[in-house]
Design a protein around this motif. Structure first.
Motif, short mmCIF file in Angstrom:
data_model
loop_
_atom_site.label_atom_id
_atom_site.label_comp_id
_atom_site.label_asym_id
_atom_site.label_seq_id
_atom_site.Cartn_x
_atom_site.Cartn_y
_atom_site.Cartn_z
N UNK A 281 0.84 -1.21 0.00
CA UNK A 281 0.00 0.00 0.00
C UNK A 281 0.87 1.25 0.00
N UNK A 282 1.95 1.23 0.81
CA UNK A 282 2.87 2.37 0.85
C UNK A 282 3.53 2.53 -0.53
N UNK A 283 3.90 1.39 -1.12
CA UNK A 283 4.49 1.40 -2.47
C UNK A 283 3.53 2.00 -3.49
N UNK A 284 2.24 1.63 -3.37
CA UNK A 284 1.22 2.16 -4.30
C UNK A 284 1.07 3.67 -4.13
N UNK A 285 1.09 4.10 -2.85
CA UNK A 285 0.97 5.54 -2.58
C UNK A 285 2.14 6.29 -3.21
N UNK A 286 3.33 5.71 -3.07
CA UNK A 286 4.54 6.34 -3.61
C UNK A 286 4.45 6.44 -5.14
N UNK A 287 4.06 5.32 -5.76
CA UNK A 287 4.02 5.28 -7.22
C UNK A 287 2.93 6.18 -7.80
N UNK A 288 1.87 6.42 -7.00
CA UNK A 288 0.78 7.28 -7.50
C UNK A 288 0.91 8.71 -6.95
N UNK A 289 2.09 9.02 -6.42
CA UNK A 289 2.42 10.35 -5.88
C UNK A 289 1.40 10.84 -4.84
N UNK A 290 0.86 9.90 -4.08
CA UNK A 290 -0.04 10.25 -2.97
C UNK A 290 -1.36 10.88 -3.38
N UNK A 291 -1.74 10.78 -4.70
CA UNK A 291 -2.99 11.45 -5.11
C UNK A 291 -4.22 10.90 -4.37
N UNK A 292 -4.20 9.59 -4.07
CA UNK A 292 -5.38 9.01 -3.41
C UNK A 292 -5.52 9.51 -1.98
N UNK A 293 -4.39 9.90 -1.39
CA UNK A 293 -4.41 10.38 0.00
C UNK A 293 -5.35 11.56 0.20
N UNK A 294 -5.61 12.31 -0.87
CA UNK A 294 -6.48 13.48 -0.79
C UNK A 294 -7.96 13.09 -0.87
N UNK A 295 -8.23 11.88 -1.33
CA UNK A 295 -9.61 11.50 -1.64
C UNK A 295 -10.32 10.86 -0.44
N UNK A 296 -11.65 11.12 -0.40
CA UNK A 296 -12.44 10.69 0.75
C UNK A 296 -12.41 9.16 0.94
N UNK A 297 -12.58 8.41 -0.15
CA UNK A 297 -12.64 6.95 -0.03
C UNK A 297 -11.38 6.42 0.63
N UNK A 298 -10.23 7.05 0.29
CA UNK A 298 -8.97 6.56 0.83
C UNK A 298 -8.85 6.88 2.32
N UNK A 299 -9.33 8.07 2.70
CA UNK A 299 -9.25 8.47 4.12
C UNK A 299 -10.12 7.54 4.97
N UNK A 300 -11.32 7.23 4.44
CA UNK A 300 -12.21 6.31 5.18
C UNK A 300 -11.53 4.93 5.24
N UNK A 301 -10.96 4.50 4.11
CA UNK A 301 -10.29 3.19 4.06
C UNK A 301 -9.14 3.15 5.07
N UNK A 302 -8.39 4.22 5.14
CA UNK A 302 -7.23 4.23 6.04
C UNK A 302 -7.69 4.09 7.50
N UNK A 303 -8.79 4.82 7.83
CA UNK A 303 -9.35 4.71 9.19
C UNK A 303 -9.76 3.27 9.48
N UNK A 304 -10.39 2.63 8.47
CA UNK A 304 -10.85 1.25 8.65
C UNK A 304 -9.67 0.28 8.78
N UNK A 305 -8.56 0.59 8.07
CA UNK A 305 -7.36 -0.27 8.18
C UNK A 305 -6.84 -0.23 9.62
N UNK A 306 -6.83 0.97 10.20
CA UNK A 306 -6.38 1.09 11.60
C UNK A 306 -7.30 0.29 12.52
N UNK A 307 -8.61 0.42 12.25
CA UNK A 307 -9.61 -0.28 13.06
C UNK A 307 -9.43 -1.80 12.97
N UNK A 308 -9.14 -2.28 11.76
CA UNK A 308 -9.02 -3.73 11.56
C UNK A 308 -7.74 -4.25 12.26
N UNK A 309 -6.71 -3.41 12.26
CA UNK A 309 -5.46 -3.82 12.94
C UNK A 309 -5.73 -3.92 14.45
N UNK A 310 -6.44 -2.92 15.00
CA UNK A 310 -6.76 -2.94 16.43
C UNK A 310 -7.66 -4.14 16.75
#
Ligand code: HEM
Length: 154
Positions: free
Chosen positions: A71-100
Motif C-alpha cells: 500500500x505504501x508502495x502504491x501511494x509512492x508510485x501514484x504520488x499520494x494522489x489518493x491520500x487526498x480523496x475521501x474513499x482513501x481516508x475512510x479506508x485508512x481509518x478502517x485499516x487502523x480499526x481492523x489492525x486494532x
C-alpha cells in the motif's frame, strides 16, 4: 523497468496480502465455528482443534504486513494522489480499526479462551460471544475496504 510495471507489481503484492489476510480471516471464522461444535461434544478433541486454528494469526500478520508495505508502495508510485480523496481516508481509518480489532481485541479474546480451557473454565460463554463479535466486525470491515478500494467513491 517501467513505472507502470512497478505499479502493477505493487497491486499484485497488495492483492496477495489481501488474499492471505481475508482468506485466513474466513478460515478463522469457520474454524472457530467448528471448534464450538466440537467443544460441546468432546473438550479434549476441541482443544487440539484450537491449536490448529490458533496458527492462523501468523498468516494474518504476514498478510496485513504485505498489504501495508505494498500500500505504501502504491501511494509512492501514484504520488499520494489518493491520500487526498475521501474513499482513501475512510479506508485508512478502517485499516487502523481492523489492525486494532485483530491484534488487540481478537488476539486477547483468543488468549483468554486458551487459558480458560486449559484451566478452570471461567466466562467461556462471554468469550464465545466476544470472538463472534470479533469475526463479524473483521469480515464486515474487510468487505467495506474492498468496496471502497475498487469503486473509489468520492
Ligand atoms: C485490509 C487492508 C486493505 C485492503 C483489503 C486493500 C485492498 C485493496 C484493493 C482490493 C485495491 C484495488 C486494487 C486495484 O484497483 O487494482 C486497493 C487499492 C489501493 N490500495 Fe489498498 N487495501 C488495504 C490497505 C491499504 C493500505 C494500508 C494502503 C496504504 C498505505 C493502501 C493503498 C492503496 C492504494 C494507493 C490503492 C490504489 C491503487 C491504484 O488503483 O492504482 N491499501 N487496495
Amino acid at each position: 523497468m517501467s513505472t507502470q510495471v512497478i505499479l502493477q507489481g505493487f497491486v499484485v503484492l497488495h492483492l496477495i496480502g489481501l488474499l492471505l489476510f481475508a482468506g485466513t480471516s474466513v478460515a478463522d471464522f469457520a474454524g472457530y465455528r467448528q471448534f464450538w461444535k466440537q467443544y460441546s461434544l468432546d473438550k479434549s478433541k476441541a482443544a487440539v482443534m484450537l491449536q490448529t486454528v490458533g496458527g492462523f494469526h501468523i498468516l494474518m500478520r504476514i498478510g496485513i504486513g504485505l498489504i501495508i508495505l505494498s500500500g505504501i508502495g502504491l501511494m509512492y508510485m501514484t504520488h499520494g494522489v489518493f491520500g487526498e480523496q475521501l474513499w482513501f481516508r475512510v479506508k485508512f481509518g478502517l485499516v487502523i480499526l481492523i489492525i486494532l480489532n485483530t491484534f488487540l481485541y481478537g488476539r486477547r479474546q483468543k488468549i483468554l479462551l486458551e487459558k480458560s480451557i486449559a484451566g478452570p473454565e471461567t466466562g467461556i460463554q462471554k468469550i464465545k460471544e466476544n470472538i463472534r463479535l470479533f469475526h463479524i466486525v473483521q469480515l464486515l470491515i474487510v468487505f467495506i475496504i474492498l468496496l471502497l478500494s475498487v469503486f473509489k467513491f468520492n
